[in-house]
Design an enzyme around this catalytic site. Structure first.
Site, PDB file in Angstrom:
ATOM      1  N   HIS A 386       0.843  -1.194   0.000  1.00 25.76           N
ATOM      2  CA  HIS A 386       0.000   0.000   0.000  1.00 25.76           C
ATOM      3  C   HIS A 386       0.880   1.246   0.000  1.00 25.76           C
ATOM      4  CE1 HIS A 386       0.803  -1.259   4.209  1.00 25.76           C
ATOM      5  NE2 HIS A 386       1.120   0.014   4.335  1.00 25.76           N
ATOM      6  N   ASP A 466       7.171  -5.699   3.707  1.00 22.65           N
ATOM      7  CA  ASP A 466       6.045  -5.497   4.608  1.00 22.65           C
ATOM      8  C   ASP A 466       4.804  -6.209   4.052  1.00 22.65           C
ATOM      9  OD1 ASP A 466       5.053  -4.059   6.964  1.00 22.65           O
ATOM     10  OD2 ASP A 466       3.822  -2.942   5.536  1.00 22.65           O
ATOM     11  N   GLU A 495       7.778 -10.497   5.603  1.00 21.56           N
ATOM     12  CA  GLU A 495       7.096 -10.474   6.895  1.00 21.56           C
ATOM     13  C   GLU A 495       5.940 -11.483   6.858  1.00 21.56           C
ATOM     14  OE1 GLU A 495       4.588  -7.165   7.577  1.00 21.56           O
ATOM     15  OE2 GLU A 495       4.284  -7.617   9.689  1.00 21.56           O
ATOM     16  N   HIS A 561       9.523  -4.084  16.026  1.00 15.84           N
ATOM     17  CA  HIS A 561       8.583  -2.961  16.165  1.00 15.84           C
ATOM     18  C   HIS A 561       7.118  -3.400  16.219  1.00 15.84           C
ATOM     19  CE1 HIS A 561       8.833  -4.006  11.990  1.00 15.84           C
ATOM     20  NE2 HIS A 561       7.741  -3.323  11.733  1.00 15.84           N
ATOM     21  N   ASP A 562       6.835  -4.656  15.931  1.00 13.75           N
ATOM     22  CA  ASP A 562       5.446  -5.128  15.907  1.00 13.75           C
ATOM     23  C   ASP A 562       5.071  -6.027  17.074  1.00 13.75           C
ATOM     24  OD1 ASP A 562       4.436  -3.812  13.679  1.00 13.75           O
ATOM     25  OD2 ASP A 562       5.226  -5.307  12.286  1.00 13.75           O
ATOM     26  N   ASP A 606       3.098  -1.716  20.445  1.00 11.67           N
ATOM     27  CA  ASP A 606       3.204  -0.411  19.811  1.00 11.67           C
ATOM     28  C   ASP A 606       2.249   0.549  20.516  1.00 11.67           C
ATOM     29  OD1 ASP A 606       3.387   1.673  18.031  1.00 11.67           O
ATOM     30  OD2 ASP A 606       2.215   0.703  16.455  1.00 11.67           O
TER      31      ASP A 606
END
Ligand SMILES: [Ca+2]
Ligand SMILES: [Ca+2]
Length: 737
Positions: A386, A466, A495, A561-562, A606
């Protein structure tokens, strides 16, 4: 995605024992099994087993019945139940051990085999019946080793690489160049399997690697370094059968073929073997140039929200290269750096421009040059699924609506297009600020491929992709060609949170972010919800599921980060976390450290897992930092950890003790984890040829252990481990005194 229904029904296949073989235990395994598709064998009651049948018929089907040898093919006696809101039907039956054939009956008249069950046999009418074989823990009456009987229908070998996605890999090559041949058969049925290689007329033994769900997986390592022809000789007691290209038979048939070229055509980057990656979330690592901070930048170290900027940038990375080198880091993974409005930059505005707040293209070039000089390759985060709404094509649509030449760059549901919730276009997880690109549009594809090539040309060594599961496979196949066309050894890592086999067929990714591995690391080391045997089963299973070359290219990580940081997951229990760190840095796969984990940063989901790096050293856990540093240096010194074979040694009376033997090119290391709050003493027998090392050094504590004679007369080590201690034992070269 599975419904909770299945979990509750089949969460009980755990408490099997394992068996002792001398001197080591061969791990025996059960798994919840994705290989047997939708037929599941569940609980056992009064020597019957619960068997779950699941059918996903076309939408038009209004009723489904199950018919088979268990109900004499009556097409009305066993109606299946439909699940609410899902086009799936299920029925569970209690069946005695045995072999059953079955079909589904749609709308009372159309007979269909179970397309999700690979096991089938001719139905006598020119079609197929599906077959389910019910075997289980108590069914030794049904399958037995040494009973001179072999259940041929359970034997499988697919002579291709990597083979069907829902199976294990049956042909492969290990990192020492041995051919690997694997066979699947009924559990506890067969006493001996050998592969016969025609070219040198030699037999090679296979051994059991894994047992689960009534099946057994055998593997043979064949040190034959050319293409060859082979068949299998399978024995149980006095019974001997052969498995050849024509199937199982009393006679030898035409042989299978092992083609090295086919397997070796799948290459993953070798430079990964010597690397320890460090993941940098640029806004939070270090602020090297406050003059370029975005408006509203908050003071470094204050509490983050989803939208806070802290001013970290690429000049900050440049300024901290010495820190990274001091830690021992020699590769980097950057979260997105291209121009985008948010702090995380997963909403790309311009894929050809590094965000001005991060320093822009100029600082990027400077950084790329410096990293090259320092031999620190880096990979970038590719958000190709996206864009953000500020991306030029989307802006044009907002401005010109139906008349925009870019209207087919996205999946627009209706005009006028506005950035509202719910968005009138496809968006990642329905978030209006992440409109989903139309990858079928050749112009979109050409644009993204240009981006992919461009940054590799500018110095990146690869891409972390991603949410690639939201884009179709053909796109990634072309992506690989384009990227590897620019740099043959570029690293492509996707990912993928679940099983990644379908992207690891050789023509898409080199590896995936190894989330399943992380889950099991947490289960064993931190939560204790899995014992050593269960953990070893998972690791063995993963090595059977994925091509060998991908195992050295998996991005292994404890945090990112996730997900919550590992110290937070471990509830601050630093000794347990240290064990996970030892495992990360000694396991096959690319160890990747999330910035700040090494100094003891904490944080849940997060945005709390994206806090500012504490550059004030008083806030560090110095001991943890030194521990990381030591483990990183051990990792880089011994290629054995990146490439060595794994063998799991499990002791029945010590379920929380995991011993992993790694071996590669004549080198050996024993890695021990005492994952419990009590000390443990044990005798570790060595293989005969390992006795040449009379002193074994624990590389962590730098403590020496001498070879002794064990109680049973064998040579080995008598070891004492503290609570939650890890050891990395390595034989020391003998020196003359
Ligand atoms: Ca048997
Ligand atoms: Ca800045």
């Amino acid at each position: 995605m599975r419904m909770p229904f299945f979990f509750s029904l089949f969460s009980s296949s755990k408490n099997d024992g394992f068996r002792l073989s001398i001197p080591f235990l061969i791990p025996f395994f059960f798994f919840s099994n994705p290989l047997l598709a939708k037929v599941k064998i569940g609980k056992e009651k009064k020597s019957k087993y619960e068997v779950l049948f699941i059918c996903t018929p076309p939408i038009s089907v209004k009723s489904v019945h199950l018919a088979g040898s268990f109900n004499l093919w009556n097409k009305t006696s066993l109606p299946m139940h439909s699940m609410r809101n899902r086009n799936q039907w299920y029925l569970s039956l209690w069946l005695k051990p045995g072999k059953y054939s079955y079909k589904f009956v749609f709308n009372g008249r159309v007979w269909r085999r179970d397309l999700e069950n690979p096991r089938k046999e001719p139905d006598g009418f020119g079609g197929w019946n599906s077959v389910v074989i019910v075997v289980g823990k108590k069914t030794k009456v049904f399958l037995k080793r040494g009973d001179n009987q072999i259940l041929a229908t359970m034997i499988e070998h697919i002579p291709s690489f990597p083979g069907p996605e829902d199976r294990i890999v049956f042909q492969d090559i290990d990192s020492s160049g041995n051919a690997l041949l694997r066979i699947q058969c009924g559990e506890n049925d067969i006493s001996k399997i050998q592969a016969f290689v025609l070219e040198n007329r030699s037999y090679y033994p296979l051994k059991i690697l894994l047992q689960k769900d009534g099946e057994e997986f055998w593997e043979g390592k064949i040190p034959f370094y050319r293409d060859f022809h082979y068949y299998f000789c399978i024995q149980d007691g006095s019974k001997v059968v052969y498995l050849s290209a024509k199937g199982v038979s009393k006679r030898k048939g035409p042989p299978f073929f092992f083609s090295r070229r086919r397997i070796q055509s799948f290459e993953t980057p070798r430079w990964l073997w010597k690397r320890v990656f460090y993941q940098i979330f640029p806004d939070r690592f270090y602020n090297g140039n406050p003059a370029k901070d975005p408006p509203g930048t908050r003071p470094w170290g204050s509490k983050p929200t989803f939208h806070t900027f802290f001013g970290g940038d690429l000049e900050g990375v440049l300024a901290k290269i010495d820190y990274l080198k001091g830690l021992g880091i020699n590769a980097l993974y950057f979260n997105p750096i291209f121009k985008a409005p948010s702090c995380h930059k997963y909403d790309g505005e311009d894929y050809f421009e590094v965000d001005p707040h991060f320093g822009g293209n100029q600082v990027f070039q400077k950084l790329a040059k410096k990293l090259k000089e320092e031999d620190i390759p880096f990979i970038l985060d590719g958000v190709f699924n996206h864009t953000g709404v500020k991306f030029f094509a989307f802006q044009d649509i907002l401005k010109n609506q139906e008349k925009s030449p870019y209207r087919d760059w996205y999946h627009i549901h209706r005009f006028p297009v506005k950035v509202t919730m719910p968005p009138p276009y496809e968006a990642w997880w329905g978030f209006a600020h992440h409109p989903q690109l139309n990858h079928k549009n050749p112009k979109v594809k050409a644009y993204l491929m240009k981006v992919a090539r461009h940054w590799i040309e500018k110095g990146a060594s690869g891409w972390r992709l991603d949410v690639p599961n939201e884009v179709f496979h053909a796109f990634w196949k072309d992506f690989r060609k384009q990227v590897k066309g620019v740099r043959r050894n570029a690293y492509i890592v996707g990912e993928i949170w679940e099983d990644g086999r379908s992207w690891l067929q050789g023509d898409e990714f080199d590896g995936i972010m190894n989330y399943q591995w992380r889950n099991h690391v947490i289960h064993f080391f931190l939560e204790g919800s899995e014992n050593a045997s269960e953990f070893a089963r998972f690791l063995t299973y993963q090595s059977l599921r994925y091509p060998q070359v991908t195992l050295t290219a998996m991005m292994n990580m404890l945090s990112n980060h996730d997900v919550p940081r590992i110290l937070t997951v471990g509830k601050g229990r630093i000794k347990k976390v240290k064990q996970a760190v030892v495992f990360l840095l000694t396991a096959k796969g690319v160890p990747t450290i999330y910035y700040g984990d090494e100094v003891g940063m904490t944080g849940g989901k997060d945005p709390m897992n994206r806090k500012c790096f504490p550059w004030n050293r008083k806030k560090w856990n110095e001991r943890l930092f030194r521990f990381y540093k030591k483990l990183i240096s051990i990792r880089k010194k011994h290629l054995l950890f990146a490439l060595g074979d794994e063998e799991y040694i499990l002791l029945r009376e010590m379920p929380r003790l995991l011993i992993i033997r790694r071996s590669w090119k004549g080198e050996v290391s024993y890695i021990l984890f005492n994952n419990q709050a009590k000390p443990q003493k044990l005798e570790l027998p060595l293989k005969n040829w390992e006795n040449k090392w009379t002193i074994w050094m624990d590389l962590i504590k730098e403590k020496k252990w001498s070879l002794v004679t064990l109680e049973n007369g064998q040579k080995g080590l008598f070891l004492a481990l503290d609570p939650f201690q890890s050891m990395i034992l390595k034989g020391m070269p003998n020196r003359k005194t």
